[in-house]
Design a protein around this motif. Structure first.
Motif, mmCIF file in Angstrom:
data_model
loop_
_atom_site.group_PDB
_atom_site.id
_atom_site.type_symbol
_atom_site.label_atom_id
_atom_site.label_comp_id
_atom_site.label_asym_id
_atom_site.label_seq_id
_atom_site.Cartn_x
_atom_site.Cartn_y
_atom_site.Cartn_z
ATOM 1 N N GLU A 141 -86.400 -31.293 -48.945
ATOM 2 C CA GLU A 141 -85.739 -32.064 -47.736
ATOM 3 C C GLU A 141 -84.427 -32.395 -48.074
ATOM 4 O O GLU A 141 -83.256 -32.490 -47.578
ATOM 5 N N ARG A 142 -84.140 -33.118 -49.417
ATOM 6 C CA ARG A 142 -82.720 -33.761 -49.896
ATOM 7 C C ARG A 142 -81.904 -32.191 -50.005
ATOM 8 O O ARG A 142 -80.517 -32.385 -49.784
ATOM 9 N N ILE A 143 -82.451 -31.226 -50.306
ATOM 10 C CA ILE A 143 -81.727 -29.926 -50.757
ATOM 11 C C ILE A 143 -81.146 -29.330 -49.543
ATOM 12 O O ILE A 143 -80.094 -28.969 -49.276
ATOM 13 N N ARG A 144 -81.982 -29.137 -48.322
ATOM 14 C CA ARG A 144 -81.919 -28.890 -47.320
ATOM 15 C C ARG A 144 -80.970 -29.574 -46.408
ATOM 16 O O ARG A 144 -79.730 -29.109 -46.144
ATOM 17 N N THR A 145 -80.935 -30.817 -46.672
ATOM 18 C CA THR A 145 -79.857 -31.575 -45.973
ATOM 19 C C THR A 145 -78.594 -31.644 -46.314
ATOM 20 O O THR A 145 -77.433 -31.312 -45.781
ATOM 21 N N SER A 146 -78.416 -31.430 -47.780
ATOM 22 C CA SER A 146 -77.113 -31.321 -48.428
ATOM 23 C C SER A 146 -76.431 -30.012 -47.862
ATOM 24 O O SER A 146 -75.502 -29.851 -47.921
ATOM 25 N N ARG A 147 -77.466 -28.815 -47.764
ATOM 26 C CA ARG A 147 -76.947 -27.568 -47.634
ATOM 27 C C ARG A 147 -76.277 -27.465 -46.365
ATOM 28 O O ARG A 147 -75.434 -26.728 -45.819
ATOM 29 N N LEU A 148 -77.071 -28.139 -45.292
ATOM 30 C CA LEU A 148 -76.565 -28.333 -43.910
ATOM 31 C C LEU A 148 -75.342 -28.759 -43.584
ATOM 32 O O LEU A 148 -74.590 -28.490 -43.097
ATOM 33 N N ASN A 149 -75.377 -30.139 -44.236
ATOM 34 C CA ASN A 149 -73.999 -30.791 -44.329
ATOM 35 C C ASN A 149 -72.783 -30.080 -44.994
ATOM 36 O O ASN A 149 -71.584 -30.525 -44.423
ATOM 37 N N THR A 152 -73.738 -24.554 -44.484
ATOM 38 C CA THR A 152 -74.810 -23.620 -44.434
ATOM 39 C C THR A 152 -75.560 -23.499 -43.288
ATOM 40 O O THR A 152 -75.892 -24.570 -42.745
ATOM 41 N N SER A 153 -75.775 -21.982 -42.458
ATOM 42 C CA SER A 153 -76.310 -22.156 -41.374
ATOM 43 C C SER A 153 -77.865 -22.586 -41.439
ATOM 44 O O SER A 153 -78.409 -22.350 -42.378
ATOM 45 N N PRO A 154 -78.367 -23.243 -40.305
ATOM 46 C CA PRO A 154 -79.886 -23.290 -40.313
ATOM 47 C C PRO A 154 -80.648 -22.420 -40.635
ATOM 48 O O PRO A 154 -81.594 -22.276 -41.076
ATOM 49 N N ALA A 155 -80.235 -21.216 -40.068
ATOM 50 C CA ALA A 155 -81.017 -19.878 -40.200
ATOM 51 C C ALA A 155 -81.099 -19.476 -41.895
ATOM 52 O O ALA A 155 -82.009 -18.939 -42.405
ATOM 53 N N THR A 156 -79.910 -19.664 -42.533
ATOM 54 C CA THR A 156 -79.842 -19.325 -44.084
ATOM 55 C C THR A 156 -80.671 -20.306 -44.696
ATOM 56 O O THR A 156 -81.364 -19.958 -45.570
ATOM 57 N N VAL A 157 -80.643 -21.315 -44.319
ATOM 58 C CA VAL A 157 -81.590 -22.615 -45.071
ATOM 59 C C VAL A 157 -82.902 -22.253 -44.869
ATOM 60 O O VAL A 157 -83.766 -22.411 -45.640
ATOM 61 N N ASN A 158 -83.370 -21.917 -43.796
ATOM 62 C CA ASN A 158 -84.833 -21.554 -43.411
ATOM 63 C C ASN A 158 -85.362 -20.454 -44.300
ATOM 64 O O ASN A 158 -86.537 -20.386 -44.875
ATOM 65 N N ARG A 159 -84.319 -19.568 -44.373
ATOM 66 C CA ARG A 159 -84.740 -18.294 -45.325
ATOM 67 C C ARG A 159 -84.968 -18.857 -46.814
ATOM 68 O O ARG A 159 -85.509 -18.509 -47.404
ATOM 69 N N ASP A 184 -96.668 -28.954 -44.739
ATOM 70 C CA ASP A 184 -96.163 -29.739 -43.779
ATOM 71 C C ASP A 184 -94.813 -29.822 -43.534
ATOM 72 O O ASP A 184 -94.368 -30.302 -42.663
ATOM 73 N N PHE A 185 -94.045 -29.102 -44.330
ATOM 74 C CA PHE A 185 -92.796 -29.102 -44.046
ATOM 75 C C PHE A 185 -92.174 -28.169 -42.976
ATOM 76 O O PHE A 185 -92.605 -27.039 -42.745
ATOM 77 N N LYS A 186 -91.310 -28.808 -42.076
ATOM 78 C CA LYS A 186 -90.808 -28.347 -41.098
ATOM 79 C C LYS A 186 -89.653 -27.407 -41.145
ATOM 80 O O LYS A 186 -88.818 -28.080 -41.722
ATOM 81 N N LEU A 187 -89.462 -26.368 -40.764
ATOM 82 C CA LEU A 187 -88.176 -25.558 -40.673
ATOM 83 C C LEU A 187 -87.173 -26.119 -39.768
ATOM 84 O O LEU A 187 -87.767 -26.780 -38.856
ATOM 85 N N SER A 188 -85.857 -25.716 -40.203
ATOM 86 C CA SER A 188 -84.797 -26.389 -39.163
ATOM 87 C C SER A 188 -84.871 -25.502 -37.839
ATOM 88 O O SER A 188 -85.442 -24.272 -37.657
#
Length: 401
Positions: A141-149, A152-159, A184-188
């Motif tokens: 989750e920390r890596i995802r949040t950093s990339r979104l901030n 990076t687009s949510p679609a790319t982060v989801n991939r 239980d991790f939810k995609l963006s």
């Protein structure tokens, strides 16, 4: 063969034409295996069909091997799986697991296996040297949040997360992990029906004009080159006919615009997959994204492009090849040049697939037919083009009056 495994009995065991085993009479499951080459090794059988190699008999003494066998048998008696524990120890970090275990499997079972593995190690580099059991949904989750901030687009982060999930799912199946850390991790959330980029009629005209100009330039260059060769007594290159193409780019683009085939599908297209009589191409499951074979009709422009191109090739093997005859891997440079000449911006190769679908919908083709032509697994992916058929919605609302 049964015998108490001792230094003397191991030394006395001679190589035979086939491998054979000495089974210890005092510790059930303790084995010494003798190969035809004379190599001897200790094993332990801790359940039916489940074995572990303990070590080389030239290195370990029978007493040392026996103690290791007892430990393994004790672990199995308590409900453990010694083989799984050994695999866990071998693949102690995410990086080691990817390189030693997952990459060979991904290469054999995924179209872009190496690309997936490289992506996981690149995007989740801060987790690469952690043990598999130390990877948590909070860390991801920390890596995802950093990339979104960082934009990076949510679609790319989801991939990216999906690639990691796939690797960890394999780890669970192969018993490197007891449970999936991202279960239980939810995609963006993403807008799957967002705006798609497709060519306007004017852009399509400019693109075709730029392709023709490029072919003419290549043809003129070939003619000048052949004149130079002729003046010096060299064998000329094949002439490019007036109705032909300078190279593979124009027929590739025309086929993409008129079939909606993905770039990789066209790169893998064989002449055997082109049926001029039925006027269709077959996209084989081996080259398609979804591993499903589909048949796509050829309209007049696509059929004409393939007919002309076949006259310039051997008509065998791959339809489109590189200069050395191998499978194409990219057309980035030539494609970028054509787009620049046509003054078309913010347009990717994949957007020609969007263009194909958008043109069909705007001409009244129903979404399910578009889905079948594109090879989508379900209608959800095709619904992104629904807004391009406003007349259907207008007709529906008009019925209220």
């Amino acid at each position: 063969m049964k015998a108490k495994i001792t230094h003397q009995s191991v030394q006395a065991a001679k190589a035979k034409d086939k491998a054979y085993e000495l089974r210890d009479t005092t510790l059930s499951g303790f084995i010494c295996r003798v190969q035809p080459t004379g190599r001897k090794s200790y094993l332990v059988e801790y359940a039916r069909g489940k074995r572990l190699t303990i070590g080389n008999a030239a290195v370990l003494t029978p007493a040392q091997a026996r103690e290791k066998a007892k430990a393994i048998l004790g672990q199995a008696a308590e409900g453990g799986d010694p083989a799984a524990e050994k695999r866990k120890a071998k693949a102690d970090t995410l990086r080691n697991f990817i390189e030693r275990e997952y990459r060979p499997w991904a290469r054999a079972n995924r179209k872009r296996g190496d690309e997936i593995c490289d992506r996981v190690l690149r995007v989740f580099s801060t987790l690469a040297d952690r043990s598999l059991s130390a990877i948590t949904d909070n860390a991801v989750e920390r890596i995802r949040t950093s990339r979104l901030n960082s934009g990076t687009s949510p679609a790319t982060v989801n991939r990216d997360v999906t690639c990691l999930r796939g690797a960890l799912s394999f780890a669970v199946r192969a018993k490197y992990l007891d449970a999936h850390p991202l279960a239980d991790f939810k995609l963006s959330d993403t807008d799957s029906s967002g705006k798609v980029r497709y060519l306007s009629d004017d852009e399509a005209k400019r693109l075709r004009a730029a392709l023709r100009a490029r072919d003419d330039e290549i043809r003129e260059g070939r003619n000048r080159g052949n004149q130079w060769r002729q003046d010096r007594g060299y064998e000329p290159m094949p002439d490019i006919p007036l109705d032909g193409y300078g190279d593979h780019l124009t027929p590739l683009v025309l086929l993409s615009l008129n079939t909606g085939a993905r770039r990789g599908e066209l790169f893998g297209l064989q002449w055997d997959d082109v049926d001029f009589r039925l006027e269709q191409i077959t996209i084989r499951g081996a080259t398609s994204k979804k591993n499903r074979t589909r048949h796509v009709p050829l309209n007049a422009e696509a059929l004409d492009a393939l007919t002309r191109w076949r006259r310039q090739t051997s008509g065998q093997g791959l339809v489109f090849t590189g200069r050395d005859g191998a499978r194409l891997d990219n057309v980035r440079k030539a494609w970028a040049g054509v787009l620049q000449d046509a003054e078309i911006t913010a347009f990717r190769w994949h957007d020609m697939r969007h263009t194909f679908a958008s043109w069909l919908v705007m001409r009244g083709v129903d979404l399910n037919t578009v889905r079948e032509l594109l090879g989508h697994g379900d209608i959800k992916m095709t619904l992104r083009y629904a807004h391009l058929a406003p007349q259907h919605k207008a007709d529906a609302v008009a019925r209220l009056v």
